[in-house]
Design a protein around this motif. Structure first.
Motif, mmCIF file in Angstrom:
data_model
loop_
_atom_site.group_PDB
_atom_site.id
_atom_site.type_symbol
_atom_site.label_atom_id
_atom_site.label_comp_id
_atom_site.label_asym_id
_atom_site.label_seq_id
_atom_site.Cartn_x
_atom_site.Cartn_y
_atom_site.Cartn_z
ATOM 1 N N ASP A 128 10.706 -3.631 -2.763
ATOM 2 C CA ASP A 128 10.463 -2.969 -1.486
ATOM 3 C C ASP A 128 11.761 -2.388 -0.931
ATOM 4 N N PHE B 118 2.854 1.352 -3.184
ATOM 5 C CA PHE B 118 2.697 1.115 -1.747
ATOM 6 C C PHE B 118 3.673 1.971 -0.953
ATOM 7 N N ASN B 119 4.905 2.034 -1.420
ATOM 8 C CA ASN B 119 5.902 2.817 -0.702
ATOM 9 C C ASN B 119 5.659 4.313 -0.839
ATOM 10 N N GLY C 126 2.641 5.549 -0.751
ATOM 11 C CA GLY C 126 1.665 5.719 0.325
ATOM 12 C C GLY C 126 2.316 5.727 1.688
ATOM 13 N N ARG C 127 3.261 4.829 1.891
ATOM 14 C CA ARG C 127 3.988 4.779 3.170
ATOM 15 C C ARG C 127 4.731 6.082 3.414
ATOM 16 N N PRO D 179 -3.678 -0.912 -1.642
ATOM 17 C CA PRO D 179 -2.632 -0.929 -0.608
ATOM 18 C C PRO D 179 -1.960 0.425 -0.388
ATOM 19 N N ALA D 180 -1.768 1.206 -1.456
ATOM 20 C CA ALA D 180 -1.137 2.516 -1.287
ATOM 21 C C ALA D 180 -2.022 3.451 -0.482
ATOM 22 N N ARG E 278 -4.386 2.539 1.653
ATOM 23 C CA ARG E 278 -4.444 2.026 3.028
ATOM 24 C C ARG E 278 -3.158 2.322 3.788
ATOM 25 N N ALA E 279 -2.023 2.385 3.087
ATOM 26 C CA ALA E 279 -0.766 2.726 3.759
ATOM 27 C C ALA E 279 -0.828 4.134 4.336
ATOM 28 N N SER F 50 -3.462 4.051 7.383
ATOM 29 C CA SER F 50 -2.984 3.289 8.548
ATOM 30 C C SER F 50 -1.861 4.019 9.272
ATOM 31 N N ALA F 51 -1.030 4.754 8.536
ATOM 32 C CA ALA F 51 0.087 5.458 9.162
ATOM 33 C C ALA F 51 -0.351 6.735 9.862
#
Length: 343
Positions: free
Chosen positions: A42, A234-235, A237-238, A266-267, A269-270, A273-274
């Protein structure tokens, strides 16, 4: 806290880098980055999406575009400066010939084979009639392939925007936009996720019908079962979420692509959610991966729209290897109508 021994080791790696070829230097630099992060991936992938540049963020070809405003297939048809109701958006991973396995190598070495498959893809797209077409694994490294697409785009009055992947990868995220939409003041950007996946985020900012728009296209890293791909994804996606959030004010948004993960990934959803974007997917399989896993991983996400229709191109069961479909993904069509929420 890192130990003095680790610090001396990193200095030694830095000294050795001066003697290495550039490709090896980049690899060693990435190893150093991991060591300094204490194997916390991360932290390794914590930065933002960045402009294209050198090293890991370099591309074999810079992003480029071709503009075709008129429908040459019907000389009487002129582009109309209005969005159709509904707006038809298609996202599709084409399976680039440089990645499609064929007897003795890859399909890229067999021009008749990839041309035959491309013709099949064109036929499906003509049935779907997209106004905005978001493509992944578009083979930018072949001039013949690119010219075939430019001819098709000109015939259908669509402009083409190509964002090659980083580190010299042969494929690209490519978007086509119909001239009839009356698009103006186009700003075309490509961002790198600045990680090991060599993936990009394509951004088109424009105006149409007095409204500001953001159309975006991407292809996330495949979720291999290792220690670094899940946090990297995930990152990614963030980073999408942060990039779009920074540009979203007063714009209608259309984001599409191959997310290589399902809706609860998770990616994915990132991103939602953002940004608060509404995800439009479909329950049926959109991708049969190299492990023969059935996934629904191709999505269109929006702000300012609701879905009037969702469907897949190609017949049911077409991804079965026995059917020899023209990709390992089915194209997803989402027909959109405004919901009046843009802010």
């Amino acid at each position: 806290m890192h130990s003095p021994t680790l610090g001396f080791g990193v200095v030694a790696i830095g000294v050795c880098c001066a003697c290495l070829p550039r490709s090896a230097f980049i690899a060693v630099r990435e190893l150093t980055r991991v060591v300094m992060a204490g194997l916390d991936f991360d932290k390794v992938f914590a930065g933002p999406a960045v402009e294209l540049g050198e090293g890991r963020n370099a591309v074999k070809k810079p992003p480029f575009s071709q503009f075709f405003c008129h429908n040459r297939g019907n000389s009487d048809a002129q582009p109309q400066p209005e969005f159709p109701q509904p707006l038809r958006v298609v996202t599709w991973n084409l399976l680039a010939p440089c990645y499609k396995r064929a007897q003795g190598g890859h399909e890229s070495g067999d021009e008749p084979a990839w041309r035959e498959r491309l013709i099949q893809q064109f036929r499906i797209l003509e049935e779907l009639e997209p106004d905005i077409l978001l493509l992944q694994e578009w083979w930018h490294d072949s001039d013949a392939y690119a010219q075939a697409w430019f001819q098709w785009a000109e015939l259908h009055g669509m402009s083409v925007y190509v964002s090659p992947r980083t580190s010299g990868k042969a494929d690209a995220c490519t978007s086509l936009v119909a001239g009839r939409l009356g698009v103006s003041k186009v700003e075309f950007k490509t961002l790198s996720y600045d990680d090991w996946g060599d993936r990009v985020l394509q951004l088109l900012l424009f105006e149409a019908q007095g409204q500001k728009w953001l159309v975006s296209n991407t292809h996330l890293t495949y979720a291999h079962t290792n220690s670094h791909d899940p946090p990297m994804r995930f990152n990614q996606g963030r980073k999408i979420g942060n990039a779009l959030k920074n540009l979203a004010a007063d714009r209608a948004i259309v984001l599409g692509g191959d997310f290589n993960g399902e809706q609860e990934d998770p990616a994915v959803r990132a991103v939602t959610s953002a940004t608060g974007l509404t995800l439009h997917g479909i329950a049926d399989t959109t991708h049969l991966d190299h492990r023969n896993r059935a996934l629904s991983c191709d999505f269109v996400l929006t702000k300012g729209f609701r879905a009037a229709e969702k469907k897949l191109g190609g017949p049911p069961g077409c991804l079965d290897s026995r059917n020899k479909f023209c990709s390992d993904h089915r194209p997803l069509l989402v027909a959109l109508v405004p919901d009046g929420v843009v802010g």
